[in-house]
Design a protein around this motif. Structure first.
Motif, PDB file in Angstrom:
ATOM      1  N   LYS A  34       0.849  -1.189   0.000  1.00 40.19           N
ATOM      2  CA  LYS A  34       0.000   0.000   0.000  1.00 40.19           C
ATOM      3  C   LYS A  34       0.889   1.245   0.000  1.00 40.19           C
ATOM      4  O   LYS A  34       1.850   1.326   0.774  1.00 40.19           O
ATOM      5  CB  LYS A  34      -0.890  -0.033   1.252  1.00 40.19           C
ATOM      6  CG  LYS A  34      -1.775   1.176   1.412  1.00 40.19           C
ATOM      7  CD  LYS A  34      -2.610   1.055   2.676  1.00 40.19           C
ATOM      8  CE  LYS A  34      -3.474   2.293   2.853  1.00 40.19           C
ATOM      9  NZ  LYS A  34      -4.389   2.141   3.982  1.00 40.19           N
ATOM     10  N   ILE A  53     -12.968   0.517  -0.511  1.00 45.28           N
ATOM     11  CA  ILE A  53     -11.524   0.314  -0.699  1.00 45.28           C
ATOM     12  C   ILE A  53     -10.754   1.629  -0.770  1.00 45.28           C
ATOM     13  O   ILE A  53      -9.654   1.743  -0.245  1.00 45.28           O
ATOM     14  CB  ILE A  53     -11.279  -0.470  -2.020  1.00 45.28           C
ATOM     15  CG1 ILE A  53     -11.949  -1.837  -1.962  1.00 45.28           C
ATOM     16  CG2 ILE A  53      -9.797  -0.624  -2.314  1.00 45.28           C
ATOM     17  CD1 ILE A  53     -11.990  -2.548  -3.307  1.00 45.28           C
ATOM     18  N   THR A 111      -3.930  -0.104  -2.171  1.00 45.02           N
ATOM     19  CA  THR A 111      -3.873  -1.217  -1.220  1.00 45.02           C
ATOM     20  C   THR A 111      -2.635  -2.038  -1.561  1.00 45.02           C
ATOM     21  O   THR A 111      -1.993  -1.807  -2.593  1.00 45.02           O
ATOM     22  CB  THR A 111      -5.098  -2.134  -1.364  1.00 45.02           C
ATOM     23  OG1 THR A 111      -5.049  -2.754  -2.659  1.00 45.02           O
ATOM     24  CG2 THR A 111      -6.412  -1.382  -1.203  1.00 45.02           C
ATOM     25  N   ASP A 112      -2.301  -3.014  -0.737  1.00 45.39           N
ATOM     26  CA  ASP A 112      -1.308  -4.005  -1.159  1.00 45.39           C
ATOM     27  C   ASP A 112      -1.823  -4.598  -2.468  1.00 45.39           C
ATOM     28  O   ASP A 112      -3.039  -4.737  -2.646  1.00 45.39           O
ATOM     29  CB  ASP A 112      -1.176  -5.128  -0.129  1.00 45.39           C
ATOM     30  CG  ASP A 112      -0.482  -4.685   1.161  1.00 45.39           C
ATOM     31  OD1 ASP A 112      -0.008  -3.536   1.227  1.00 45.39           O
ATOM     32  OD2 ASP A 112      -0.439  -5.500   2.099  1.00 45.39           O
ATOM     33  N   GLY A 128      -5.828  -6.422  -5.250  1.00 51.77           N
ATOM     34  CA  GLY A 128      -5.569  -5.079  -4.765  1.00 51.77           C
ATOM     35  C   GLY A 128      -6.140  -4.025  -5.691  1.00 51.77           C
ATOM     36  O   GLY A 128      -6.921  -4.332  -6.597  1.00 51.77           O
TER      37      GLY A 128
END
Length: 189
Positions: A36, A167, A101-102, A56
């Protein structure tokens, strides 16, 4: 699902590759993991790869001279992203790509994409179809920005990416829509 299976199902919707062809296709990609906030492409970089998102969420964005961010794309699983002008013309990147995000991606170099297109007719068909689809999506977004009010654009975005609000930070959604976070808050209620 494994990276190979995710890519195979994605490609199979458009192109018919036998097992040997798909093996060759898949082997041209590199699996990469990002954290992230990690930058994949920064403005000014040389760009020789594009990225297929396995898991992700990535964002591609531009920051103008007044340091205002404009988001071009949220790249979710099975979406592709890069700075395509830099990728295809050898210009320096003006579009940055980083991780909301990751994320896990499959990375494909220009050289490997071109080799696949020469070697496998259906691979060329796949990449041409994908490029055309991306062009159409860009046109639709541009027309929506020119013709629709913020509320309509917000509704379009939420219809296209229903999970996005869970998200992506609200200020990034606002940047995508070209509005303030406060305006976005009023739209969401």
């Amino acid at each position: 699902m494994q990276p190979k299976q995710i890519l195979r199902e994605h490609v199979a919707k458009i192109a018919k590759l036998n097992d040997e062809e798909f093996e060759n296709f898949f082997n041209r990609f590199e699996l990469r993991s990002y954290k992230k906030g990690q930058t994949i492409i920064a403005a000014g970089d040389s760009v020789d790869r594009e990225y297929f998102v396995l898991s992700g969420c990535l964002k591609s964005f531009y920051i103008n001279d007044d340091l205002k961010m404009f988001i071009l794309q949220f790249a979710m699983p099975t979406w592709w992203t890069s700075d395509y002008n830099a990728l295809y013309t050898n210009a320096k990147a003006t579009i940055s790509v980083d991780c909301i995000t990751d994320a896990e991606v499959l990375s494909l170099s220009n050289e490997n994409r071109e080799a696949l297109c020469r070697e496998i007719h259906q691979a060329e068909h796949f990449f041409r179809w994908r490029t055309n689809r991306g062009y159409v999506a860009s046109q639709k977004r541009l027309l929506s920005m020119m013709n629709n009010d913020v509320k309509h654009r917000y509704e379009e975005l939420m219809a296209q990416y229903p999970e996005l609000y869970q998200i992506v930070p609200k200020q990034l959604i606002a940047a995508y829509l070209g509005v303030s976070r406060e305006t976005l808050s009023r739209l969401h209620h």
